[in-house]
Design an enzyme around this catalytic site. Structure first.
Site, mmCIF file in Angstrom:
data_model
loop_
_atom_site.group_PDB
_atom_site.id
_atom_site.type_symbol
_atom_site.label_atom_id
_atom_site.label_comp_id
_atom_site.label_asym_id
_atom_site.label_seq_id
_atom_site.Cartn_x
_atom_site.Cartn_y
_atom_site.Cartn_z
ATOM 1 N N ARG A 73 0.782 -1.255 0.000
ATOM 2 C CA ARG A 73 0.000 0.000 0.000
ATOM 3 C C ARG A 73 0.805 1.292 0.000
ATOM 4 O O ARG A 73 0.234 2.354 0.193
ATOM 5 C CB ARG A 73 -0.957 0.031 1.202
ATOM 6 N N ASN A 103 -0.770 -1.806 -7.214
ATOM 7 C CA ASN A 103 -2.062 -1.098 -7.111
ATOM 8 C C ASN A 103 -2.070 -0.186 -5.882
ATOM 9 O O ASN A 103 -2.912 -0.288 -4.994
ATOM 10 C CB ASN A 103 -3.253 -2.065 -7.114
ATOM 11 N N ASP A 160 -2.374 -6.149 -11.324
ATOM 12 C CA ASP A 160 -3.100 -6.876 -10.274
ATOM 13 C C ASP A 160 -4.048 -5.982 -9.480
ATOM 14 O O ASP A 160 -3.758 -4.830 -9.197
ATOM 15 C CB ASP A 160 -2.127 -7.543 -9.301
ATOM 16 N N HIS A 187 -3.988 -11.125 -13.160
ATOM 17 C CA HIS A 187 -5.169 -11.306 -12.299
ATOM 18 C C HIS A 187 -6.312 -11.624 -13.263
ATOM 19 O O HIS A 187 -6.909 -10.718 -13.842
ATOM 20 C CB HIS A 187 -5.415 -10.004 -11.521
ATOM 21 N N HIS A 240 -3.313 -16.018 -7.934
ATOM 22 C CA HIS A 240 -4.445 -16.547 -7.143
ATOM 23 C C HIS A 240 -5.450 -17.374 -7.947
ATOM 24 O O HIS A 240 -6.617 -17.015 -8.080
ATOM 25 C CB HIS A 240 -5.160 -15.422 -6.400
ATOM 26 N N ASP A 313 -1.237 -13.145 -1.427
ATOM 27 C CA ASP A 313 -2.128 -12.033 -1.803
ATOM 28 C C ASP A 313 -2.532 -11.249 -0.545
ATOM 29 O O ASP A 313 -3.694 -10.848 -0.389
ATOM 30 C CB ASP A 313 -3.364 -12.531 -2.554
HETATM 31 O O1 DOR Z 1 -9.050 -9.431 -2.934
HETATM 32 C C1 DOR Z 1 -8.197 -8.783 -3.487
HETATM 33 N N1 DOR Z 1 -7.644 -7.684 -2.925
HETATM 34 N N2 DOR Z 1 -7.799 -9.163 -4.710
HETATM 35 C C2 DOR Z 1 -6.964 -8.406 -5.445
HETATM 36 O O2 DOR Z 1 -6.605 -8.800 -6.518
HETATM 37 C C3 DOR Z 1 -6.518 -7.088 -4.961
HETATM 38 C C4 DOR Z 1 -6.491 -7.067 -3.488
HETATM 39 C C5 DOR Z 1 -6.281 -5.683 -2.909
HETATM 40 O O3 DOR Z 1 -5.424 -4.956 -3.407
HETATM 41 O O4 DOR Z 1 -6.932 -5.355 -1.931
#
Ligand code: DOR
Length: 433
Positions: A73, A103, A160, A187, A240, A313
Site C-alpha cells: 500500500r 495497485n 493486479d 489477475h 491466485h 495475496d
Molecule cells: O481481494 C483482493 N484484494 N484481490 C486483489 O486482486 C486485490 C487485493 C487488494 O489490493 O486489496
C-alpha cells in the site's frame, strides 16, 4: 511492533533438521551463525562455551520464505499498510523476501516509484522487489516504460487488482515483457462475466442474496491468455488461481510446453464459499472463495506442480473499510502471518502434499519464477533463515498480526505448523524458540 535482536557473537542452531532445496529433502543439520553470517552447516556441530545454543529438535530450519504477491500500500494508502509494517507481517509469517503489487495510489508505474521501493527496503527487515504496473495508471490501455522500469529494479509486470482485460493490450504486454525478460503476472477475471459479483456464484450466493461471480470469469480469461502467451512465446504467470477449470487449462498448457505458471493462495486452499455465510467481510476477496470442487482442484494443482507457487495475496484494508456492509467493503484479506499454518493444515494434514512440496512452493519456485538469487545457505553471507515447528497446533489470534490491518477470516482457527524464528539482515525475530 515487531521486536528483533541484533545477531552478535556465535549462535548455534542445534539438534534440528534443515530443508535442502537442491535435494528437496529435509535432513539433520546444525547451523552456526557468527555475527549474523552463516559460517557452518554440518550434520552435527559441537557446541563450545562461547556459543549461544538454540535447541532446534522438533524444528526445521529453512531458507527464508518468498511471497511473490503482497500489497504493501505504499505509496498513498499508508493507513492500511506501509513497507515497514508489511515487512514486519512478512517476518512474522517466515517470509524474508516479498514482491509487492503496484495497485498503490499512485500506481507503481514508473521508474521513480520502483526506485523508491528498492531504496526504502534497504532499511527494512525483508527484501522487497516491486512488480510494476503493466499499463499506465493500471488503466489497461497504454503500456508503461518496460525498459526503464525493469532497469530500475522491477521484477515483473502486472495490473493486479484488475486484469489486463483487452486482448490486444495483453498481446503487447507479453511482447514487451518478453523483450525485457520479465514475467507477466495476470489477475484473471473477465470483467463482463464478473460484473458486480461479490462472491462465488453458487447456491450459497443465491441463499445469501448476494450477486455472484461465476467460475468461468476466471477460466475464460485463463484460456484466452494461454492462447496469447503461446502465440507470443512469452512467460505468463496466473495469480491466485481459484477454479478447477483454470487449474486444468494451466496443466494442459504446461504439458504442451507453454511458458505458464500459477499460484495458489492459502485462503483458496482452505476456504470455500460456505465461509461467506458469516457475512464476515474478510471473506470477500477477488477472485472469490469458490466451491469444494474448486478448492480440491487447487490443492491437487499445488501437489502435482501445476501451480508452482504458494503466495498470500496479503491485502490489508482498514477496520472502517471492512466494517461496511458486504457490498461496500473492499475485497481482500491479510495473509502473511497465518500462511504457513493454513497451508500445512490444508495440504499436509490432509495428506495431499508432503512438507517438502509445500516448502518448495514457498521457497524455491517463487524465487526461480521471479528470477531472484537462489543463494541458499551461502557461507559468509548474511543468514537468511526461517525456523518452523511443522507439528505445532495453535490458534490464530489478533495478537499474532503485525500488519497495520486486521482483516483475516482465520481468527480463532486452529492452524498446524508455526514459524518460531526468523533470521535476516543481521537480526533475529524470536516467536518462541
Ligand atoms: O481481494 C483482493 N484484494 N484481490 C486483489 O486482486 C486485490 C487485493 C487488494 O489490493 O486489496
Amino acid at each position: 511492533m515487531l521486536k528483533t535482536k541484533k545477531l552478535t557473537g556465535k549462535l548455534l542452531l542445534q539438534g534440528g533438521k534443515a530443508y535442502l532445496p537442491e535435494k528437496n529433502a529435509i535432513e539433520k543439520r546444525d547451523l552456526l551463525i557468527e555475527d549474523g553470517l552463516l559460517t557452518g552447516m554440518e550434520k552435527s556441530i559441537e557446541a563450545s562455551e562461547d556459543m549461544e545454543v538454540i535447541d532446534c529438535s522438533s524444528k526445521i530450519i529453512t531458507p527464508g520464505f518468498t511471497d511473490i504477491h503482497v500489497h504493501f500500500r505504499e505509496p498513498g494508502q499508508e493507513y492500511k499498510e506501509t513497507l515497514k509494517s508489511g515487512s514486519e507481517a512478512a517476518i512474522a509469517g517466515g517470509f524474508t523476501t516479498v514482491c509487492c503489487m503496484p495497485n498503490t495510489d499512485p500506481a507503481i508505474d514508473a521508474q521513480e516509484s520502483v526506485r523508491f521501493i528498492r531504496q526504502r527496503q534497504e532499511e527494512l527487515l525483508v527484501d522487497i522487489y516491486p512488480v510494476a504496473a503493466a499499463t499506465k495508471h493500471r488503466e489497461g490501455k497504454e503500456l508503461t516504460e518496460y525498459g526503464e522500469i525493469a532497469a530500475a529494479g522491477a521484477v515483473g509486470f502486472t495490473d493486479d487488482g484488475s486484469p489486463i482485460a483487452d486482448s490486444g493490450v495483453m498481446r503487447k504486454v507479453l511482447e514487451y515483457a518478453k523483450i525485457v525478460d520479465k514475467p507477466v503476472l495476470q489477475h484473471a477475471e473477465d470483467p463482463g462475466l464478473k460484473a458486480n459479483g461479490l462472491m462465488h456464484e453458487s447456491k450459497v450466493s443465491t441463499a445469501l442474496g448476494l450477486p455472484g461471480t461465476p467460475g468461468i470469469s476466471e477460466t475464460a480469461m485463463v484460456y484466452r491468455d494461454i492462447q496469447i502467451a503461446e502465440y507470443v512465446g512469452a512467460r505468463l504467470h496466473f495469480q491466485h488461481v481459484s477454479t478447477a477449470g483454470a487449474v486444468q487449462l494451466i496443466r494442459e498448457a504446461k504439458e504442451r510446453g507453454v511458458k505458464v505458471s500459477g499460484e495458489a493462495t492459502p485462503h483458496h486452499l482452505m476456504l470455500t464459499d460456505e465461509a461467506v455465510r458469516t457475512f464476515d467481510t474478510s471473506t470477500k476477496v477477488n477472485p472469490p472463495l469458490r466451491s469444494r470442487k474448486d478448492v480440491d482442484a487447487v490443492r491437487k494443482g499445488v501437489a502435482d506442480g501445476t501451480l508452482d507457487v504458494i503466495a498470500t495475496d496479503h491485502a490489508p484494508h482498514a477496520l472502517q473499510e471492512k466494517e461496511q456492509t458486504f457490498d461496500l467493503a473492499p475485497p481482500g484479506m491479510i495473509g502473511l502471518e497465518s500462511a504457513l499454518g493454513v497451508v500445512i493444515k490444508a495440504l499436509v494434514a490432509s495428506k495431499i502434499a508432503n512438507l517438502e512440496t509445500v516448502l518448495e512452493r514457498l521457497i524455491v519456485n517463487p524465487r526461480r519464477l521471479m528470477q531472484l538469487p537462489e543463494n541458499y545457505y551461502t557461507f559468509k553471507d548474511t543468514a537468511n533463515l526461517t525456523i518452523i515447528d511443522p507439528k505445532e497446533e495453535w490458534v490464530f489470534k489478533r495478537e499474532h498480526v503485525k500488519s497495520r490491518s486486521q482483516n483475516s477470516p482465520f481468527y480463532g482457527s486452529q492452524l498446524l505448523g508455526r514459524v518460531k524464528g526468523v533470521l535476516n539482515r543481521l537480526e533475529i525475530a524470536d516467536f518462541g524458540l
